[in-house]
Design a protein around this motif. Structure first.
Motif, short mmCIF file in Angstrom:
data_model
loop_
_atom_site.label_atom_id
_atom_site.label_comp_id
_atom_site.label_asym_id
_atom_site.label_seq_id
_atom_site.Cartn_x
_atom_site.Cartn_y
_atom_site.Cartn_z
N ALA A 457 0.86 -1.19 0.00
CA ALA A 457 0.00 0.00 0.00
C ALA A 457 0.89 1.23 0.00
O ALA A 457 1.99 1.21 0.56
CB ALA A 457 -0.94 0.00 1.20
N GLN A 458 0.43 2.30 -0.60
CA GLN A 458 1.22 3.52 -0.65
C GLN A 458 1.08 4.35 0.62
O GLN A 458 1.93 5.18 0.91
CB GLN A 458 0.81 4.36 -1.86
N CYS A 459 0.02 4.13 1.37
CA CYS A 459 -0.24 4.94 2.56
C CYS A 459 0.73 4.57 3.69
O CYS A 459 0.76 3.43 4.13
CB CYS A 459 -1.68 4.71 3.02
N PRO A 460 1.53 5.51 4.20
CA PRO A 460 2.47 5.21 5.28
C PRO A 460 1.77 5.12 6.63
O PRO A 460 0.54 5.30 6.71
CB PRO A 460 3.43 6.40 5.24
N LEU A 461 2.51 4.85 7.67
CA LEU A 461 1.97 4.87 9.02
C LEU A 461 1.93 6.32 9.51
O LEU A 461 2.97 6.96 9.64
CB LEU A 461 2.85 4.04 9.96
N PRO A 462 0.75 6.88 9.77
CA PRO A 462 0.68 8.26 10.27
C PRO A 462 1.04 8.30 11.75
O PRO A 462 0.73 7.37 12.50
CB PRO A 462 -0.78 8.64 10.05
N ILE A 463 1.71 9.34 12.16
CA ILE A 463 2.12 9.46 13.57
C ILE A 463 1.21 10.48 14.27
O ILE A 463 1.31 11.69 14.03
CB ILE A 463 3.59 9.92 13.68
N GLY A 476 13.83 11.07 9.69
CA GLY A 476 13.35 12.35 9.22
C GLY A 476 11.85 12.51 9.36
O GLY A 476 11.14 11.63 9.86
N GLN A 477 11.35 13.64 8.87
CA GLN A 477 9.95 14.01 9.02
C GLN A 477 9.00 12.99 8.40
O GLN A 477 7.92 12.74 8.92
CB GLN A 477 9.71 15.38 8.40
N HIS A 478 9.40 12.39 7.31
CA HIS A 478 8.55 11.40 6.64
C HIS A 478 9.09 9.98 6.81
O HIS A 478 8.80 9.10 5.99
CB HIS A 478 8.43 11.76 5.16
N GLY A 479 9.89 9.78 7.84
CA GLY A 479 10.42 8.45 8.12
C GLY A 479 11.63 8.08 7.30
O GLY A 479 12.08 6.93 7.32
N GLU A 480 12.17 9.05 6.55
CA GLU A 480 13.37 8.76 5.76
C GLU A 480 14.58 8.61 6.68
O GLU A 480 14.64 9.22 7.75
CB GLU A 480 13.63 9.88 4.73
N ILE A 481 15.53 7.78 6.28
CA ILE A 481 16.75 7.58 7.05
C ILE A 481 17.74 8.68 6.67
O ILE A 481 18.13 8.80 5.51
CB ILE A 481 17.37 6.19 6.78
N LEU A 482 18.12 9.49 7.64
CA LEU A 482 18.98 10.64 7.39
C LEU A 482 20.45 10.23 7.29
O LEU A 482 20.88 9.24 7.91
CB LEU A 482 18.81 11.68 8.50
N GLY A 483 21.21 11.02 6.54
CA GLY A 483 22.64 10.74 6.39
C GLY A 483 23.43 11.12 7.62
O GLY A 483 24.48 10.53 7.91
N SER A 484 22.96 12.09 8.37
CA SER A 484 23.63 12.52 9.61
C SER A 484 22.57 12.84 10.64
O SER A 484 21.46 13.28 10.31
CB SER A 484 24.51 13.75 9.34
N SER A 489 18.13 13.57 21.00
CA SER A 489 18.27 12.11 20.90
C SER A 489 16.95 11.42 20.58
O SER A 489 16.93 10.31 20.04
CB SER A 489 18.82 11.55 22.22
N ARG A 490 15.82 12.05 20.91
CA ARG A 490 14.51 11.44 20.68
C ARG A 490 13.65 12.38 19.84
O ARG A 490 13.67 13.59 20.01
CB ARG A 490 13.79 11.17 22.00
N ARG A 491 12.87 11.78 18.96
CA ARG A 491 11.96 12.55 18.12
C ARG A 491 10.57 11.94 18.22
O ARG A 491 10.42 10.72 18.25
CB ARG A 491 12.45 12.56 16.67
N GLY A 492 9.57 12.82 18.27
CA GLY A 492 8.19 12.34 18.41
C GLY A 492 7.30 12.87 17.32
O GLY A 492 7.74 13.18 16.21
N SER A 493 6.01 13.00 17.63
CA SER A 493 5.00 13.34 16.62
C SER A 493 5.16 14.74 16.06
O SER A 493 4.68 15.02 14.96
CB SER A 493 3.60 13.18 17.23
N LEU A 494 5.83 15.64 16.78
CA LEU A 494 6.03 16.99 16.27
C LEU A 494 7.19 17.04 15.28
O LEU A 494 7.32 18.00 14.51
CB LEU A 494 6.29 17.97 17.42
N ASP A 495 8.02 16.01 15.29
CA ASP A 495 9.19 15.96 14.41
C ASP A 495 8.99 14.99 13.24
O ASP A 495 9.47 15.24 12.14
CB ASP A 495 10.43 15.53 15.20
N VAL A 496 8.31 13.88 13.52
CA VAL A 496 8.11 12.83 12.52
C VAL A 496 6.61 12.68 12.29
O VAL A 496 5.87 12.36 13.22
CB VAL A 496 8.71 11.49 12.98
N HIS A 497 6.15 12.92 11.06
CA HIS A 497 4.73 12.91 10.77
C HIS A 497 4.24 11.58 10.20
O HIS A 497 3.05 11.27 10.29
CB HIS A 497 4.38 14.04 9.80
N SER A 498 5.13 10.79 9.62
CA SER A 498 4.75 9.49 9.09
C SER A 498 6.02 8.67 8.88
O SER A 498 7.13 9.23 8.82
CB SER A 498 3.99 9.61 7.77
#
Length: 572
Positions: A457-463, A476-484, A489-498
């Motif tokens: 399915a194309q629909c990601p997991l919404p946070i 990252g914001q859309h669940g992408e794996i960042l290079g750096s 140390s922790r990120r939640g719903s305000l930082d990661v949307h899906s």
């Protein structure tokens, strides 16, 4: 329409369920939000599978989960057992006319709503609320500060599963076990819950709660059950499931037996150790007898597992751990509500399969194994690009405890669900790109399962806002794996949307250590001559014949997975 009814039994099961329904509620809200990403306006996902439309006595339309939640008395925190939509004003009790003595009345103070629940109920009265009670995200500075306060408050104050629930429940959904209070310390083994179901009217009332939802279904797919099997709720669940098997003979049951972080505390004595070993053996044997497929989940230290490569979890918090298990259950449930649209529609799902189809895949093959493991990648890696370290299949790690790793099983059967996958960076992959990636990885693999089914399915997991801050600083914001890493140390719903997700149910001999451990302990402490736990099992209501039948059941499971096994009913 093919509906699914969900049952949640016990504390940790309801924590998992609370997150699960938050994901569904967030999907509903985003689908109605004109400003939301179009990927959430997915016509191929039928939410009616899990939800029912209704109406209050005041004529207000409702949309609530097909759910029966069972827990201790007092486990609902500040939420009424009537839910929040159908509150009825209770009249004062009639005067006692047959009692001439004095009457005293005791009442406890209602629990106050935490900051999140306060904001939720306030938002429901304002125009900024979307159709399903979802808080609209905006750039208003004051609102942003409030959201940060809410997130921080939840991290430090969650006691009950209702503390972070953003969902409206039907009054038939919430059942408290009268007389069993949330602070009961001794409700920790199979025997202690032996008579809970049959005591008083509990069994009849629980059956009525379930019947309400089942009988209004047009064509029920099955019953999804989440059980906290770490203590007495396991016994309660087995009695309830036995009734369900009798009343709904042709309705398949998929059971997740869940363990919270607190259930793995070290035993303080040999007696306690034997009791715990026998509980595990009896619990798994009984629960597996009354379902079509059982999936054990719950790692002793989720934070130290490979699942948490991109997560930052505190094992002592059920609020944290349950979010991961709920995300996996959400992913596995997506195919059950997929609908294949017409040829002129944009393809946004693939691999449609119903509830019974998955069960038959995993439990109905020649091997006839009815136990599966659950693996997850959270978040799933990109298909291409610099951040791709491994394939989607290689990134999957087990949420089932005590399994063998890297086993080769030519008879393995698996069902894989991938949704919201990214091609690279924040670019979403198409259905065909995901399929091509999975098939290419399979061709290059040295160990292929006997049968594999893929749903995409194309629909990601919404946070949603009340999701815990468990994402690491490489997400990252859309669940992408960042290079750096980013700051913090922790990120939640305000930082990661899906986030993109991959989850897999797998029937293989990797589960052998889990089953063998319980089989060995049942014989060693319960069946063999002079077994030190035989008296304890008698106090739990199990005779010699019952135990030998369980031993035979374990032997059949083991021989099915390993035909060369020497395990037998009289083994050490």
């Amino acid at each position: 329409m093919k509906e699914i009814v969900t049952i949640q039994l016990g504390g940790f099961a309801n924590f998992v369920g609370s997150h699960f329904w938050n994901f569904q509620d967030e999907l509903l809200g985003l689908a109605e939000d004109p400003h939301a990403d179009p990927v959430y306006k997915n016509k191929s996902l039928d939410m009616d599978v899990f939800y029912r439309a209704g109406e209050t006595q005041q004529g207000i339309l409702t949309y609530t989960p097909r759910l029966v939640s069972i827990d201790y008395q007092g486990s609902l925190g500040s939420l009424s057992s009537c839910g929040s939509l159908y509150n009825e004003v209770q009249s004062d009790s009639p005067h006692v006319v047959t009692w001439s003595g004095s009457v005293s009345r005791q009442a406890s103070e209602p629990r106050t709503k935490n900051l999140f629940l306060q904001s939720l109920y306030e938002e429901q009265e304002t125009p900024s609320v979307l159709g399903n009670g979802i808080k609209k995200k905006n750039d208003d500075c004051r609102s942003e500060i409030e959201d940060k306060d809410i997130v921080e408050s939840l991290e430090n104050s969650v006691q009950f599963w209702t503390d972070f629930s953003k969902v409206h429940y039907h009054p038939r959904s919430l059942y408290e076990l009268n007389g069993l209070w949330v602070d009961a310390q001794e409700f920790d083994n199979y025997g202690i819950g032996r008579d809970v179901f049959s005591d008083g009217l509990r069994g009849e009332e629980m059956n009525e709660q379930l019947r309400f939802f089942v009988e209004e279904c047009d064509h029920i797919q099955g019953i999804q059950v989440i059980v906290d099997d770490s203590g007495g709720f396991s016994s309660l669940a087995s009695d309830f499931l036995e009734n369900i098997a009798d009343d709904y003979t042709n309705t398949p049951v998929l059971l997740y037996s869940a363990r919270g972080p607190g259930s793995y505390m070290k035993n303080t004595s040999q007696k306690e150790s034997i009791s715990r070993a026998l509980h595990d053996a009896i619990s798994f044997s009984r629960l597996s007898a009354f379902c079509n497929l059982i999936v054990p989940i719950g790692l002793p230290f989720l934070s130290q597992s490979k699942v948490s490569n991109f997560l930052r979890i505190e094992d002592s918090k059920p609020y944290h751990c349950s979010a991961v298990y709920a995300a996996a259950l959400h992913s596995m449930s997506l195919p059950f509500r997929m609908e294949q649209l017409g040829p002129n529609e944009i393809l946004d799902v693939s691999g449609v399969v119903d509830f019974n189809g998955v069960i038959q895949m995993l439990a109905g093959q020649a091997r006839q194994n009815m136990v599966a493991t659950l693996d997850v990648a959270m978040p799933a890696p990109p298909l291409t690009g610099e951040q791709k370290k491994q394939s989607l299949q290689e990134s999957l790690h087990s949420l089932t405890p005590e399994v063998a790793e890297d086993v080769e099983d030519m008879y393995a059967v698996e069902h894989l669900t991938i949704h919201g996958a990214l091609r690279s960076g924040t670019n979403r992959a198409t259905i065909s790109e995901v399929q091509d990636s999975v098939y290419a990885a399979a061709q290059n693999s040295l160990t292929l399962p006997r049968f594999s089914h893929l749903s995409v399915a194309q629909c990601p997991l919404p946070i949603p806002l009340p999701f815990p801050s468990i994402m690491g600083n490489l997400v990252g914001q859309h669940g992408e794996i960042l290079g750096s890493p980013v700051s913090g140390s922790r990120r939640g719903s305000l930082d990661v949307h899906s986030i993109p997700m991959a989850a897999r149910l797998r029937s293989s001999n990797a589960i052998l250590p889990f089953i063998e451990k319980r089989s060995v302990n049942l014989h060693r402490f319960g069946i063999n001559r002079g077994a030190r736990g035989s008296e304890l099992l008698r106090s739990w209501g199990f005779g010699k014949d019952d135990l030998e039948d369980m031993g035979e059941g374990y032997s059949k499971m083991i021989k099915t997975l390993d035909p060369h096994s020497l395990v037998s009913s009289d083994s050490e």
